[in-house]
Write a protein that holds these residues in place. Structure first.
Motif, PDB file in Angstrom:
ATOM      1  N   ILE A 324       6.399 -15.065   7.921  1.00  0.00           N
ATOM      2  CA  ILE A 324       6.435 -14.828   6.754  1.00  0.00           C
ATOM      3  C   ILE A 324       8.024 -15.401   6.290  1.00  0.00           C
ATOM      4  N   GLY A 327      10.300 -11.784   2.005  1.00  0.00           N
ATOM      5  CA  GLY A 327       9.910 -10.672   2.639  1.00  0.00           C
ATOM      6  C   GLY A 327       8.389 -10.299   2.577  1.00  0.00           C
ATOM      7  N   PRO A 328       7.964  -9.033   2.976  1.00  0.00           N
ATOM      8  CA  PRO A 328       6.477  -8.891   2.760  1.00  0.00           C
ATOM      9  C   PRO A 328       5.862  -8.698   1.623  1.00  0.00           C
ATOM     10  N   MET A 330       6.727 -10.585  -1.343  1.00  0.00           N
ATOM     11  CA  MET A 330       6.602 -11.714  -2.284  1.00  0.00           C
ATOM     12  C   MET A 330       6.783 -13.130  -1.193  1.00  0.00           C
ATOM     13  N   GLY A 331       6.928 -12.746  -0.031  1.00  0.00           N
ATOM     14  CA  GLY A 331       7.159 -13.981   0.878  1.00  0.00           C
ATOM     15  C   GLY A 331       6.192 -14.832   1.047  1.00  0.00           C
ATOM     16  N   MET A 332       6.285 -15.993   1.743  1.00  0.00           N
ATOM     17  CA  MET A 332       5.268 -16.929   1.978  1.00  0.00           C
ATOM     18  C   MET A 332       4.807 -17.046   3.416  1.00  0.00           C
TER      19      MET A 332
ATOM     20  N   SER B   3       1.010 -13.429  -0.140  1.00  0.00           N
ATOM     21  CA  SER B   3       1.762 -12.079  -0.516  1.00  0.00           C
ATOM     22  C   SER B   3       0.950 -11.266  -1.552  1.00  0.00           C
ATOM     23  N   PRO B   4       1.154 -10.005  -1.494  1.00  0.00           N
ATOM     24  CA  PRO B   4       2.092  -9.295  -0.348  1.00  0.00           C
ATOM     25  C   PRO B   4       1.138  -9.094   0.766  1.00  0.00           C
ATOM     26  N   HIS B   5       2.219  -9.005   1.759  1.00  0.00           N
ATOM     27  CA  HIS B   5       1.623  -8.543   3.221  1.00  0.00           C
ATOM     28  C   HIS B   5       1.734  -7.338   3.645  1.00  0.00           C
ATOM     29  N   ILE B   6       1.565  -6.139   2.861  1.00  0.00           N
ATOM     30  CA  ILE B   6       1.716  -4.752   3.325  1.00  0.00           C
ATOM     31  C   ILE B   6       0.943  -4.054   2.033  1.00  0.00           C
TER      32      ILE B   6
END
Lengths: 516, 344
Positions: A324, A327-328, A330-332, B3-6
């Motif tokens: 990523i 950040g988790p 808004m990250g790509m 995103s988001p990833h969490i």
């Protein structure tokens, strides 16, 4: 004591700062090959100034700003240009983009530094210098900084965004802890350019060391360092402005409309390096964290391969299956490590399914409204989701889908695991496409109307001309009589011809048919 | 995967099962007050609901497992079973559950799409179709002339047969709300009526404690951030204010407002039924309007209408107004002066 304000909603995701926030910034060695994208900023990509085989120096401009909304790109080290072609870049489209690949010569030889004395130089010269040094917003949006700093009119507040609200990222934290004095020098440049009535630095209170370092550096200066409550997305530009000033940037507007300019703290540092030292933007602090052996913070040249940085962090653990950038929240997402440091790369997270479990399958919305309670903009994501599923995009617009900042809070809290942000991105792009089509249709309609008007005007002009010509001939009675006689004779001839044609009709009739 | 990833969402099932857990203290006190028959009706309703849900999901060609196990249909079954008399014949429970799941839920599009609270639709259908059965409430065990054990209650529910020599009237009696209404019609004053043995301090014997446990469960739901307090407080407020208005006007003929809070389906309705997110208003102001109107209407139906309780009907009526309420109560969006357009 300044009173802080609040914004609606927000979430408290696990912070994960401790993995890397104790690690001092390490200078990453210059990689053998550096791949520098020419689209490092919002706006038009820079125009390449080099060709394959060219020798370049560290800091030499290799891409010049193309137009107003653009910024320069520089060689991060000295060496030889070995490619100028489309390569993989972190972009939501996944499409390759024009990059300059440089093979380092190992000498890392600088161009001549050309600092500028911002206190004596004209404002425009300083702005041009910043533009030519390739300074862009380093918080993620990579908006060309010279435009932000060139706003006209009286400014109330300069806001320095040092919230760093995204989990995992610690690059700004480390920068403030270690280089607070230089950040303050950068702030002074901005203060000189913008002449704000107040300068406020917002730092989330989960970074007490950064707060105290900044306070110490800013002591006795007209700079207020403010610890703001940790709440994602406090680092959103509009959210932070609301917290610090109580003012809301109007929908669809920019901060300067309410007398505010907001700049990321790392950007301010870069402005200082560019103005006071004449160093173009060729490096930045990057957090390497997540599923790596030894997370850390590295000052890396722009264009450094992610693989090299991962190696500095002890390497990605074996179950890493994606990365990523950012950040988790808004990250790509990056499918593999074949990417390079961009100006906007504040962090790379190695991700595994254990560390970042994939979202469970979506269930229907039960209107639990947790999304609306979490939305920092006050939108109703559950309503928007219904409209978008029904392709009722106009309704989505009415319910302000364009105010969505895509912070991800709604998706994060959704009890039905609906990918809400994706819905909103989809609706926005659909609406923008429709608007484009509408504009194109409107333009075509106007053009066709103009053509119609022109044709009619030409016709009228022609008729007028003919009439004028006829009038000019101003016939005498004899001539009139002669003409009438001639017409009568012609009519007679035609009649005779017609009678003849009726008798032998075949051939001419066919000709007529063909002509028809 | 963008995103988001969490994510922190507990899933639909996580929410539903926690709501069911919040009902457990009430059920425990139900068993203490009325015997174990409620466990039988909960079981019958649950099994029926799961079977019907599975059949409907299959008919609609949805993946069976995630939808049947999302917990929503079990919660519907529980709310229905807790709303109807606990010693109802088995077929009454089955009919109510089928109506709730098939007609109120799946014919409207299944989870998330139903306009009306399924459990309350089932309840209303039973109330209108089988009023006699729906008013057969067992007497609290402390008051009943005879004591029925688990086996006797099960046999009665499955076959309608009571132990030899026992009459239905010996085990059934009117509910506190019903008793109050009937006695007031007979020109007794409120204070006279409340002397009857069926009443406790501020409600019915036994049922007062069940209501208290529902309140406790509701507070848990609020603390666990599953519900907001807008609807329950507005509901209780609407009921209380209506009650207070009439009580202050004529205390001999209208019972004190706190009595209304502790009897009938008030607490279950306020915290577990009116808060059903699918069918309730969703904006903050809308939730207040929805809850207040439902509470006030509950009072009107209870006191002035013909039915012993009004929670189900008032919730159903307000369900119909939800789209209207939501449309006109959209909150202001960041950076907008007021919400200019959404409410148009």
């Amino acid at each position: 004591m300044r009173t802080l304000h609040t914004f609606h909603g927000g979430i408290h995701p696990p912070e994960h700062k401790a993995e890397s926030n104790a690690q001092p910034i390490v200078q990453a060695p210059v990689s053998k090959r550096l791949t520098v994208s020419l689209r490092q900023h919002m706006g038009t990509p820079a125009k390449p100034l080099v060709q394959v085989g060219d020798k370049v120096l560290k800091g030499q401009m290799i891409g010049e700003p193309a137009g107003f909304l653009s910024a320069a790109v520089h060689a991060p080290t000295s060496g030889t240009v070995i490619a100028v072609e489309p390569m993989a870049v972190p972009h939501p489209s996944g499409l390759p983009d024009l990059c300059v690949e440089i093979e380092a010569d190992g000498e890392d030889r600088w161009i001549d530094h050309a600092p500028i004395d911002y206190q004596t130089a004209p404002t425009q010269a300083v702005l041009d210098h910043i533009r030519n040094c390739g300074v862009v917003g380093l918080g993620g949006a990579v908006f060309p900084t010279h435009i932000k700093l060139g706003v006209q009119g009286q400014l109330d507040t300069l806001v320095i965004n040092a919230a760093e609200c995204e989990p995992w990222i610690t690059s700004d934290d480390r920068l403030m802890r270690e280089r607070a004095d230089e950040i303050v020098q950068g702030i002074e440049i901005l203060q000189h350019l913008l002449q704000p009535k107040a300068t406020l630095v917002g730092i989330e209170d989960n970074k007490p060391e950064a707060v105290s370092a900044m306070k110490q550096a800013a002591a006795g200066k007209a700079i207020e360092i403010l610890a703001v409550p940790t709440l994602y997305p406090t680092g959103g530009e509009k959210q932070l402005i609301k917290i610090l000033t109580g003012k809301e940037v109007p929908s669809g507007g920019r901060p300067y409309q309410i007398g505010v300019v907001c700049t990321n703290v790392a950007t301010v540092y870069t402005v200082h390096r560019a103005v006071n030292h004449g160093e173009p933007m060729i490096s930045r602090v990057v957090t390497i964290t997540g599923n790596v052996k030894q997370p850390g913070n590295f000052e890396a040249r722009i264009g450094t391969p992610l693989d090299d940085l991962l190696a500095l962090a002890g390497g990605a653990l074996p179950d890493t299956n994606r990365y990523i950038m950012g950040g988790p929240m808004m990250g790509m997402p990056l499918p593999d490590s074949g990417y390079h440091v961009q100006k906007g790369s504040n962090c790379f997270i190695a991700a595994s399914d254990a560390l970042f479990p994939p979202e469970p399958a979506a269930m229907p919305c039960t209107r639990c409204t947790h999304c609306a309670e979490a939305c920092p903009v006050g939108l109703r994501p559950y309503e928007l989701q219904w409209f978008i599923r029904g392709k009722n995009f106009d309704k989505a617009r009415t319910y302000n889908v364009f105010d969505c900042i895509e912070c991800g809070c709604c998706s994060y809290v959704c009890s039905s695991n609906i990918p809400l942000v994706q819905y909103f991105r989809y609706a926005k792009s659909e609406l923008m496409e429709r608007d484009r089509e509408k504009r194109a249709a409107e333009m075509a309609r106007q053009r066709s109307e103009l053509k119609q008007q022109r044709l009619e005007r030409e016709k009228a002009e022609k008729a007028a001309k003919l009439a004028a010509a006829a009038a000019a001939k101003s016939e005498s009675p004899e001539e009139k009589a002669a003409k009438q006689a001639a017409i009568a004779a012609a009519v007679e001839r035609a009649k005779a011809k017609k009678a003849e044609g009726d008798a032998a009709p075949e051939a001419p009739a066919e000709t007529i048919k063909e002509e028809a | 995967m963008s995103s988001p990833h969490i994510f922190e969402g507990h899933g639909v099932s996580g929410t539903m099962f926690r709501v069911m857990a919040a009902l457990v203290p009430g059920i425990v006190f139900y068993v203490i007050a009325f015997g174990p028959s409620i466990l039988i009706s909960l079981t019958i309703a649950s099994l029926t609901a799961l079977a019907v849900e599975a059949a409907m999901i299959r008919l609609r060609a949805y993946p069976v497992k995630p939808f049947v196990t999302d917990g929503s249909v079990l919660l519907t079954a529980w709310l229905l079973a807790l709303s109807i008399p606990p010693m109802s014949p088995w077929w009454l429970i089955v009919v109510g559950t089928v109506i709730a799941v098939v007609f109120a839920k799946h014919l409207f599009g299944g989870l998330g799409n139903n306009l009306f609270n399924p459990a309350m639709v089932g309840f209303a259908a039973l109330m209108i179709s089988f009023p006699a059965y729906m008013t057969h409430w067992p007497a609290p065990t402390v008051l009943a002339g005879v004591h029925l054990g688990f086996g006797d209650q099960l046999a009665y529910m499955l076959t309608g047969a009571l132990p030899a020599g026992m009459e239905v009237d010996a085990i059934n009696m009117a509910t506190p709300l019903d008793t109050l209404k009937t006695q007031l019609h007979l020109h007794h004053t409120v204070s006279e009526v409340l002397q009857m043995p069926i009443f406790d301090v501020i409600g019915g014997k036994g049922s007062m404690w069940i209501a208290a446990m529902y309140l406790l469960g509701g507070i848990y739901l609020w603390r666990a951030r599953i519900i907001s307090l807008h609807i329950p407080l507005a509901f209780l407020g609407g009921l209380f204010l209506m009650g207070a208005f009439f009580y202050l006007k004529d205390a001999d003929h209208y019972v004190a407002p706190w009595f209304h809070l502790a009897t009938g389906g008030t607490m279950l309705g306020a915290f577990f039924i009116a808060t059903d997110p699918v069918t309730a208003a969703a904006t903050p102001r809308g939730k207040l309007i929805f809850g207040f109107a439902a509470g006030a209407l509950t009072y009107v139906i209870r006191v002035l209408g013909g039915y012993p309780d009004g929670v189900a009907f008032s919730v159903l009526i307000l369900n119909a107004f939800v789209p209207l309420i939501d449309t006109y109560t959209q909150p202001r969006v960041f950076g907008h002066l007021k919400n200019e357009e959404a409410s148009k």
